[in-house]
Write an enzyme that holds these catalytic residues in place. Structure first.
Site, PDB file in Angstrom:
ATOM      1  N   GLU A   1      17.507 -50.582 -18.221  1.00  0.00           N
ATOM      2  CA  GLU A   1      18.445 -51.543 -18.801  1.00  0.00           C
ATOM      3  C   GLU A   1      17.779 -52.825 -19.296  1.00  0.00           C
ATOM      4  OE1 GLU A   1      20.816 -48.762 -16.269  1.00  0.00           O
ATOM      5  OE2 GLU A   1      18.956 -49.891 -15.963  1.00  0.00           O
TER       6      GLU A   1
ATOM      7  N   HIS B   1      28.865 -41.854  -7.079  1.00  0.00           N
ATOM      8  CA  HIS B   1      28.440 -41.588  -8.450  1.00  0.00           C
ATOM      9  C   HIS B   1      28.302 -40.076  -8.647  1.00  0.00           C
ATOM     10  CE1 HIS B   1      25.874 -41.870 -12.096  1.00  0.00           C
ATOM     11  NE2 HIS B   1      26.440 -43.042 -12.244  1.00  0.00           N
TER      12      HIS B   1
ATOM     13  N   ARG C   1      18.755 -45.942 -10.681  1.00  0.00           N
ATOM     14  CA  ARG C   1      17.611 -45.048 -10.570  1.00  0.00           C
ATOM     15  C   ARG C   1      16.580 -45.554  -9.562  1.00  0.00           C
ATOM     16  NH1 ARG C   1      19.083 -44.636 -15.965  1.00  0.00           N
ATOM     17  NH2 ARG C   1      19.123 -42.527 -16.832  1.00  0.00           N
TER      18      ARG C   1
ATOM     19  N   HIS D   1      23.936 -46.616  -7.248  1.00  0.00           N
ATOM     20  CA  HIS D   1      23.598 -45.502  -8.129  1.00  0.00           C
ATOM     21  C   HIS D   1      22.325 -45.715  -8.947  1.00  0.00           C
ATOM     22  CE1 HIS D   1      25.491 -48.313 -10.904  1.00  0.00           C
ATOM     23  NE2 HIS D   1      24.848 -47.693 -11.866  1.00  0.00           N
TER      24      HIS D   1
END
Length: 367
Positions: free
Chosen positions: A133, A238, A207, A205
């Site tokens: 992100e 998730h 990574r 959730h």
């Protein structure tokens, strides 16, 4: 002739935050509004579209099992090229920091379509945290033509990177706008048990947290669950199989830990509103919970939302077992600490971000 604005999103968090802006654009006769969804999150995205009554003009439906970041990126580039080439929108709106956001921005750049970045300027300054992100949002801001920064700090981040100040508008965060559509005092849930506001909500959730960091956090939560059986920990899991398998293995024998399916946005917002505090590695939760007066313990080492930490409504605690246990214990036993976080000022706006973005567009393009 109406100004043609396309909105592109593909994940559940993007859809929630873009939905109030899409509705505002649809209601304004100055704009021809069209929506493209990528389906990066398929089932969870479709829930949001139904709730907000949004009907995409284009659905490129890229979702496949265990898709890689490379596959997501290349599929979006290939699918958007003919759409943008034919439609020639005046402005393409992207949101935040997903792979859909960056790939759509790159596709628009290749077609020389102007790009508006909603929720621009958030930074951790570490390209691998959160991954991918942080890099997605930085690269999107390199390509963007107009920036809708949620806070003054986000605006300053963009200026520090030499983006022109006259292209940056501070608008507030559309996450706050979305909650006006979802929170209700008369809400009744079929998805989770209401336990007299003694809910602790968990979302996890990212990574970088899958595996050992998640296992450490779960160990701390199990200790709290044993020591405080009157509290219920609710974990909407998730869809990632790695998250679900670990949660089911770790929490199998705990009556006061509810493992439930992912909630739609109405259920989730109302669950948060009825919770005592929240444990999360989510970005959106860090913006939503301050509107509700609910403290958030952030299960990350960095955050691109420092405003909430500065205001005192968020606390960055990482994923070390002893730290997570200690911080949870403090909120459960120290009333002064809890009240200080619960009554901190919301730094993310007053629910007018969508209107502010439309004003910024009309100003920038002299509509």
């Amino acid at each position: 002739m109406a100004f043609k604005v396309f909105s592109v999103f593909g994940t559940r968090p993007e859809a929630i935050k873009m939905a109030p802006l899409v509705k505002a654009l649809e209601a304004d006769p100055r704009f021809e509004s069209k929506v493209i969804v990528t389906g990066q999150h398929r089932e969870m995205l479709d829930q949001v579209l139904r709730i907000f009554d949004i009907h995409p003009d284009y659905d490129i439906n890229i979702m496949s099992t265990n898709q890689s970041l490379t596959e997501i990126t290349t599929k979006i580039l290939q699918a958007l090229q003919p759409i943008l080439s034919q439609e020639k929108p005046d402005l393409l709106l992207v949101h935040g920091d997903t792979t859909t956001t960056f790939a759509a921005s790159l596709a628009a750049f290749y077609q020389q379509v102007k790009i508006g970045h909603v929720e621009a300027g958030l930074r951790t300054w570490n390209k691998y945290s959160p991954f991918p992100e942080e890099a997605n949002r930085q690269m999107t801001d390199v390509l963007a033509d107009i920036y809708f920064a949620p806070t003054a700090i986000s605006r300053q981040n963009l200026i520090d990177e030499n983006h022109p100040a006259e292209k940056i508008y501070v608008t507030g965060n559309t996450a706050v706008d979305a909650m006006k559509y979802t929170i209700s005092n008369t809400y009744v849930s079929n998805a989770f048990e209401i336990t007299n506001d003694k809910n602790i909500v968990l979302t996890m959730h990212r990574r970088e947290n899958i595996g050992e960091p998640m296992r450490r956090v779960f160990s701390a939560i199990k200790r709290i669950a044993k020591e405080h059986p009157d509290y219920t920990i609710v974990f909407p899991m998730h869809k990632n199989p790695q998250v679900r398998e670990l949660a089911q293995a770790e929490f199998a024998n705990f009556a006061n830990i509810q493992l439930i399916e992912p909630l739609d946005v109405v259920d989730f917002h109302n669950l948060m509103a009825r919770s005592y505090f929240i444990l999360s590695d989510s970005g959106g939760v860090q913006e939503e919970a301050p509107s509700l007066g609910v403290p958030v313990l952030v299960l990350r080492d960095t955050t691109e939302r420092p405003e909430g930490v500065t205001a005192g409504t968020l606390k960055l605690i990482g994923t070390t077992e002893e730290v997570v246990y200690r911080e949870m214990k403090q909120l459960l036993t120290d009333s002064d600490c809890y009240q200080k976080m619960a009554h901190a000022k919301n730094p993310y706006g007053d629910g007018q971000a969508s209107a502010n973005i439309i004003t910024a567009i009309t100003d920038y393009f002299s509509l």
